[in-house]
Design a protein around this motif. Sequence first.
Motif: not given
Length: 429
Positions: A227-247
Amino acid sequence: MSQDLFSARPTVLSVSDLNRSVRELLEGSIPLMWVGGEISNLTRAASGHWYFSLKDSKAQVRCVMFRSRNAYLDWQPKEGDQVEARALVSLYEARGEFQLTIEALRRAGLGALFEAYERLKAKLQQEGLFDATRKRLLPEHPRQIGIVTSPDAAALRDVITTLRRRMPGLPVVLYPTPVQGKGAAELIARAIRTASERNECDVLIVCRGGGSIEDLWQFNEEIVARAIADCPMPVVSGVGHETDFSIADFVADVRAPTPTAAAEMVSQDRSILVAQLNQLGRRLMRQMSHALAERMQKVDYLSRCLVHPGEKIRQQSELLAQVRMRLHHGMQRSLQKAQTGFAPMPQRMQMAGLRSFEIRKLRLERLAQSLQHLNPTNVLERGYSLVQTEEGLVVRNSGDLRIGETLKVTFAVGNSQVKVEKTEPGRDL
């Protein structure tokens, strides 16, 4: 017989040698392994080392995790936690106690999650969803910002507070969705698709606060990543804390370490913009003042060079008067010279002038007589006539005429029209 036993003198090991031999045997024969169990009797020593037991329903084993290893953990284990330990089987020689030396520690069940995470990450990376070439730049001055998160989330309050502080009045559209719990991934993806379909914002923030890996797992689901990849507008992911990395972080155009950082990335700081505007205003005023001063100096210079029209006319009048006066004096001098040159001429010069006049007069009369002889009217006076066709061509040969043709005959006095009834050829003269 007993005498032989005492005389054999068998080798006797010390307790230290025995324990060391057992430790070396254990560490050399049993490889590094993962062991799961429940933490109990947890003690954090002043040295920074952790001592605890791992147990299940039937047994337990002593464990030690040295400070050099536990410093890498981003979470704090506690009594009753179900964990998985990567351990080396060993023996504490001083007490002869069997124990595990812990190299790494994770919550129970994370192994399967981590494997699923790595599989999906490799799959999407191979498809090119992480490529830097598809990442879009964030708009420098967005007109409206979209946020995908829970209305009750602390992350939303952090984002709104940051946006109000940095750029008051910037419109924000919330696309509400649960961010954890069963079925949350489908709802998050649906909210992102709603934002894509409405396409009313310049940039979209997908965010939530920190939590355990289970809490953040919704953002590791494939449906959210696509869903993020198909979004026509730029997407900023702000999930969790600085040490957390998500797909979601890898697929998004920009990854923010926290929701607050995401809000800072998509908004300009109004105070900085105002300061820049004031600086530009001052620079513009200086340039305008400098340009105005230059124009004023140029006007002053031109004003000194400019002559009033009345003054110009006066100067031209004076110049004209001078020219008139010089002309008058010149004419007087010329007249005086002429009068001096023609004052009584000698008789011989007068006679020469008369003879020259008479000669020219006689020549003119002869030329007039010669011209008179060439006058065709004089020929007509002697009885000749001039015959012309209707087109004005002079007839010289009767053979050129046609019966019935109209001719014009000019006499010394008057003319007439005649028709040709008969022609007689003659000979050339």
